[in-house]
Design a protein around this motif. Structure first.
Motif, short mmCIF file in Angstrom:
data_model
loop_
_atom_site.label_atom_id
_atom_site.label_comp_id
_atom_site.label_asym_id
_atom_site.label_seq_id
_atom_site.Cartn_x
_atom_site.Cartn_y
_atom_site.Cartn_z
N ALA A 49 2.51 1.57 -3.37
CA ALA A 49 1.54 1.97 -4.37
C ALA A 49 1.22 3.45 -4.23
O ALA A 49 1.17 4.19 -5.22
N ALA A 50 1.03 3.87 -2.99
CA ALA A 50 0.69 5.27 -2.76
C ALA A 50 1.82 6.17 -3.24
O ALA A 50 1.60 7.27 -3.72
N LEU A 108 2.67 4.96 -7.54
CA LEU A 108 1.58 5.00 -8.51
C LEU A 108 0.72 6.25 -8.33
O LEU A 108 -0.25 6.46 -9.03
N ALA A 109 1.09 7.06 -7.33
CA ALA A 109 0.23 8.20 -7.03
C ALA A 109 0.17 9.14 -8.23
O ALA A 109 1.16 9.41 -8.88
N VAL A 110 -1.02 9.58 -8.52
CA VAL A 110 -1.19 10.56 -9.59
C VAL A 110 -1.19 11.94 -8.93
O VAL A 110 -1.93 12.15 -7.97
N SER A 114 -21.86 11.08 -9.85
CA SER A 114 -22.07 9.83 -9.14
C SER A 114 -21.68 9.91 -7.66
O SER A 114 -22.18 9.17 -6.86
N ARG A 127 -42.34 11.13 -18.82
CA ARG A 127 -41.50 10.12 -19.47
C ARG A 127 -42.31 8.94 -19.93
O ARG A 127 -42.10 8.39 -21.00
N SER A 128 -43.29 8.51 -19.09
CA SER A 128 -44.06 7.35 -19.54
C SER A 128 -45.09 7.78 -20.59
O SER A 128 -45.40 7.01 -21.50
N MET A 153 -43.66 7.69 -24.03
CA MET A 153 -43.48 6.38 -24.67
C MET A 153 -44.67 6.03 -25.56
O MET A 153 -44.60 5.13 -26.38
N LEU A 173 0.83 -1.21 0.00
CA LEU A 173 0.00 0.00 0.00
C LEU A 173 0.86 1.25 0.00
O LEU A 173 0.60 2.21 -0.72
N ARG A 182 -12.38 21.09 -12.57
CA ARG A 182 -12.19 21.16 -14.02
C ARG A 182 -12.96 22.31 -14.64
O ARG A 182 -12.80 22.62 -15.81
N PRO A 190 -49.55 6.42 -16.07
CA PRO A 190 -49.00 7.18 -14.95
C PRO A 190 -48.82 8.64 -15.34
O PRO A 190 -48.45 8.95 -16.46
N ALA A 191 -49.10 9.53 -14.42
CA ALA A 191 -48.98 10.96 -14.69
C ALA A 191 -47.52 11.36 -14.67
O ALA A 191 -47.04 11.98 -13.72
N ASP A 192 -46.80 10.96 -15.68
CA ASP A 192 -45.38 11.25 -15.74
C ASP A 192 -45.01 11.45 -17.20
O ASP A 192 -45.35 10.63 -18.05
#
Lengths: 197, 200, 199, 264
Positions: free
Chosen positions: D25-26, D29-31, D55, D125-126, D129, D22, D66, D121-123
């Motif tokens: 690696a730290a 391989l550290a970026v 996410s 998106r559906s 379709m 570890l 960025r 359904p009151a949506d």
């Protein structure tokens, strides 16, 4: 102190301490675990094979070394005399190893009975190897004839639709026959030792 | 060859790691909200599961077994897996930035995914050889991906549906998983057919 | 405060319903009440011990190897449990099988270590672990009771109904596990909602 | 070696190896990562709720550094967090204009007629379709208010089947923009000029979306006149129809209904 060194010491230290604790616990429980495993996993099969024994074969066990390997022998006794000796062998079945307990007559080396101790064969197909109809066909098998399926040139009728599983049982029994042949010369000695205890 | 086919079939469908073996259910409920994250997680699991099973197989057969230390299996395996995941994370970040972007966030989740440890232990328990263990691990992970994708597809549709309030979220997810498990039961018959084919 | 730490795990944050963690053992071993309770007790033991030990070691654990150290400590207690069940309760060991080593990756334990034990005193961590563990045991036992009753018509192996009873085998299998827990979760949500609307 | 010794030696070796791996690696391989990412991450709540569209909080922090996301990226963190993030990011971030959601559909297409009754359904998106929602105005708002449901800050209310956005509340998170199946919501700079420029005219009435009646093919039936949701068609009995381009919203209604296919 360097950050990395500190990390190293903490992780290695904790692991070592845990190792020490675990080794201690392992020492304390090892014997019990082995007995428990035998009792619950192989116990029923061993008792089936040595069904006419009056002693507890699980306690009358002995470890012998044969060609570099350790084999556990279970002694079935009747009236203080050893009537049958059981040992375990395994062979690759269809869904994992099939463990077989085979019992032998100490005098003639004839197979007295076998039982499946552990298998993961497909329920309904491969699992039929545990049935009496199949296991019973090994009883009385001569030490000179190695266990093999009829289609492999032997004497045993396989279970229909479960050739791989049946073949696994045969090769496990054949291995047991071979082992027993090697062990037999030293058995009387082991037995005497056993009787002393 | 046939053995490998049966192991793959059994691991993906019959004994699906999520729906029949009950492993890896926390990420199953957590990351199945949309298809893209389900893909990411599934691929990451295939990757890690295969490497981890290979590594633990080697350690078990070349170190633990000869030294009679198999009782340490649990602690050794989990430590190896945790280290390995961390290492993979660093490695990807350095050498495969694009891959890291898409898989990276799922890697920490995988350390505590019981599917990884579970499959590593099962591979030892079933006494597979090395190749078979790797095949088994990859197939199990593929089964994970399959179930995850099905669930994500259903949940994407489910979002537009009016549900009784208490059932929203994890509750309905689990009930759907139950129905999916029921559907996967149908494969057990096929398993029997395949194995009887192999027996002949 | 201690009472609070203890009772939090019994209702407010009862695992696995409130914190949806540790689902795998909840699904896998609750086909019988014995399995559920056995798993719960084993998990409680590991949870309490690791919570206490991590809380004690709190000052020396380096934050960068924190997770690795937690895992080693938890795994050690899990191996203890593994050995103990093998030596003294082998049927339970056979029943729980692979899920005993998998206590290691039960997110509840690592979660409590990270969220509570690494930040609080030993005594509070002990009560937190005990409460969470008992909540977990309780949930598992109740689910196990229901599934065993419907799935095989027995309670802890004792047959309740006459021989004419046809068990709903589905409940003892995987679909039953998922559906039962889903319904339990919905019931808990429903109770919560009603409470909130009364307030 | 006794089992005890083997165990302890092995475990020590394992722990040491794990630690060494570890650490190595730290180190190797550290970026080299932007320290601002860590700082921004620390300022975010860290609950990984995903409401911002990233996410995890770490992904959101990276996006902020960025320059892809605004300091106010976190929807649950309110002003405190966004100020903290803006301080870390410095002047450059502050200069970036605030974005808000904007409804491009400004005519009363929300009240346009329906082709069929939709009972699902009151949506949006559906509803989408099923033949694009059932409104005669196929380019416009379906009106089930999915944008209202997803808005984390209650900046959207449905009025006359059209979303009304409260610019004061909108954080410019873009959740409504992403979820709208008709793509009639957009993020624009929060300035009056921008709002003016992005009026419906620019979106709907692009030249290729304006329709003309082929006077020779027209059978003078008046179906287009009767069904145009915005009354952009001039027609009298016995005369060919004519589309007033400045009113046409390009909804395709007349084109679809025209029996001799004279509109295009």
């Amino acid at each position: 102190m360097n950050d990395a060194v500190k990390m190293f010491i903490v992780l290695a230290g904790v692991t070592t301490t845990c190792g020490l604790l675990l080794a201690g616990a392992h020492d304390l429980t090892r014997e019990r675990i082995v007995t428990q495993q035998l009792r619950y996993i192989k116990g029923p099969a061993i008792r089936t094979v040595l069904s006419d024994a009056t002693n507890d074969p699980l306690l009358d066990r002995r470890v012998v070394a044969v060609s570099g390997k350790e084999v556990t022998l279970f002694f079935g006794k009747k009236g203080g005399r050893v009537t049958s000796i059981a040992l375990e062998t395994a062979a690759q079945g269809y869904a994992g190893p099939v463990h077989i307990i085979s019992g032998f007559d100490p005098e003639s080396g004839t197979c007295t009975a076998i039982a499946v101790a552990l298998s993961q064969e497909t329920p309904g197909i491969g699992s039929r190897i545990t049935g009496d109809a199949f296991t019973g066909s090994f009883t009385g098998l001569d030490p000179a004839t190695a266990a093999a399926l009829r289609k492999d040139g032997g004497t045993i009728d396989g279970v229909g639709g479960a050739t791989v599983s049946s073949r696994a049982v045969c090769s496990a029994v054949a291995a047991a026959q071979k082992l027993f042949k090697e062990i037999r010369p030293s058995i009387s000695e082991v037995e005497r030792e056993n009787a002393h205890q | 060859m046939m053995d490998a086919v049966i192991v793959i079939f059994s691991a993906v469908f019959v004994n699906n790691i999520l729906l029949a073996r009950y492993l890896g259910n926390c990420p199953f409920c957590g990351v199945s909200k949309n298809l893209s994250s389900a893909w990411g997680m599934g691929i990451a699991v295939i990757f890690v599961l295969t490497i981890a099973t290979a590594a633990t197989w080697i350690i078990h057969h070349f170190i633990l077994d000869p030294l009679h230390l198999s009782y340490l299996q649990t602690i050794v395996f989990i430590l190896v897996i945790a280290t390995l995941v961390q290492l993979v994370e660093f490695f990807l970040q350095k050498n495969a930035a694009a891959l890291f972007q898409s898989l990276g966030i799922y890697l920490p989740l995988i350390t505590t995914n019981c599917a990884v440890l579970g499959v590593a232990i099962l591979a030892i328990k079933n006494s597979y050889d090395f190749i078979m263990s790797v095949v088994f691990a990859a197939a199990s992970a593929a089964g994970f991906l399959l179930a995850l994708l099905c669930m994500a597809g259903i949940r994407e549709r489910l979002e537009t549906v009016v549900l009784p309030r208490p059932f929203r979220g994890t509750a309905i997810t689990l009930i759907i998983a139950g129905i999916m498990a029921l559907a996967f039961f149908g494969f057990s018959g096929m398993d029997a057919t395949l194995s009887s084919l192999a027996h002949h | 405060m201690l009472i609070n730490d203890f009772t939090r795990g019994l209702w407010e944050q009862i695992p696995p319903f409130r914190l949806v963690l540790g689902l795998c053992p909840t699904l896998a071993v609750t086909s019988t009440v014995t399995g559920g309770a056995g798993m719960g007790i084993a998990t409680t033991f590991v949870l309490v011990c690791s919570n206490v030990l991590i809380s004690v070691l709190r000052p020396v654990i380096h934050p960068k190897v924190r997770i690795a150290v937690f895992i080693v400590i938890i795994a050690t207690f899990v191996v203890f449990v593994e050995m103990a069940t093998q030596a003294w309760a082998y049927p339970v060991y056979q029943l729980l099988g692979i899920f005993i080593p998998l206590i290691v990756v039960n997110c509840i334990i690592l979660g409590r270590a990270e969220a509570f034990a690494s930040k609080h005193t030993v005594v509070r961590s002990f009560f937190d672990g005990l409460g969470m563990g008992m909540g977990f045991t309780l949930s598992l036992a109740v689910i196990g009771l229901l599934r065993e009753l419907l799935g095989s018509g027995t309670i802890a192996g004792r047959a309740l109904f006459g021989p004419s009873f046809l068990p709903c085998t589905l409940m003892a299998k995987a679909p039953g596990a998922f559906i039962t827990i889903g319904c339990f979760l919905a019931i808990m949500n429903g109770i919560d909602e009603r409470k909130r609307s009364i307030k | 070696m006794t089992p005890l010794v083997t165990t302890v030696v092995f475990m020590a070796a394992l722990g040491a190896t794990a630690a060494l791996v570890l650490i190595a690696a730290a180190r190797f391989l550290a970026v080299p990562s932007d320290p601002r990412v860590e700082a921004v991450l620390a300022a975010l709540p860290g609950v990984n709720c995903g409401a911002c569209g990233y996410s995890s909080c770490a992904a959101a922090a990276a996006a902020v550094v960025r320059g892809e996301a605004a300091p106010g990226v976190c929807l649950i963190g309110k002003a405190e967090v966004s100020n903290a993030v803006a301080t870390i990011m410095g002047k450059e971030a502050k200069a970036a204009a605030r974005k808000i959601a904007y409804l491009r559909c400004s005519r009363n297409c929300g009240e346009a007629g329906t082709d069929f009754l939709y009972n699902g359904p009151a949506d949006c998106r559906s509803a989408m379709m099923l033949y694009g929602g059932g409104k005669t105005c196929s380019g416009g708002c379906i009106g089930h208010g999915t944008c209202e449901t997803v808005c984390p800050v209650d900046a959207i209310t449905m009025k006359n089947s059209l979303p009304v956005i409260d610019p004061a509340r909108c954080t410019g998170c873009g959740l409504c923009v992403n979820i709208c199946p008709k793509k009639i919501l957009a993020l624009i700079d929060d300035t009056p000029q921008a709002a003016e420029k992005k009026k419906c005219a620019e979106y709907c009435m692009q030249d290729d979306l304006k329709f003309e009646v082929d006077q020779e093919k027209c059978i003078k039936c008046g179906i287009c006149f009767n069904n145009c949701p915005v009354d952009a068609i001039v027609w009298e009995k016995g005369k060919p129809a004519f589309i007033e381009k400045e009113h046409c919203i390009g909804c395709y209604t007349c084109m679809r209904l025209c029996p001799p296919k004279a509109i295009g």
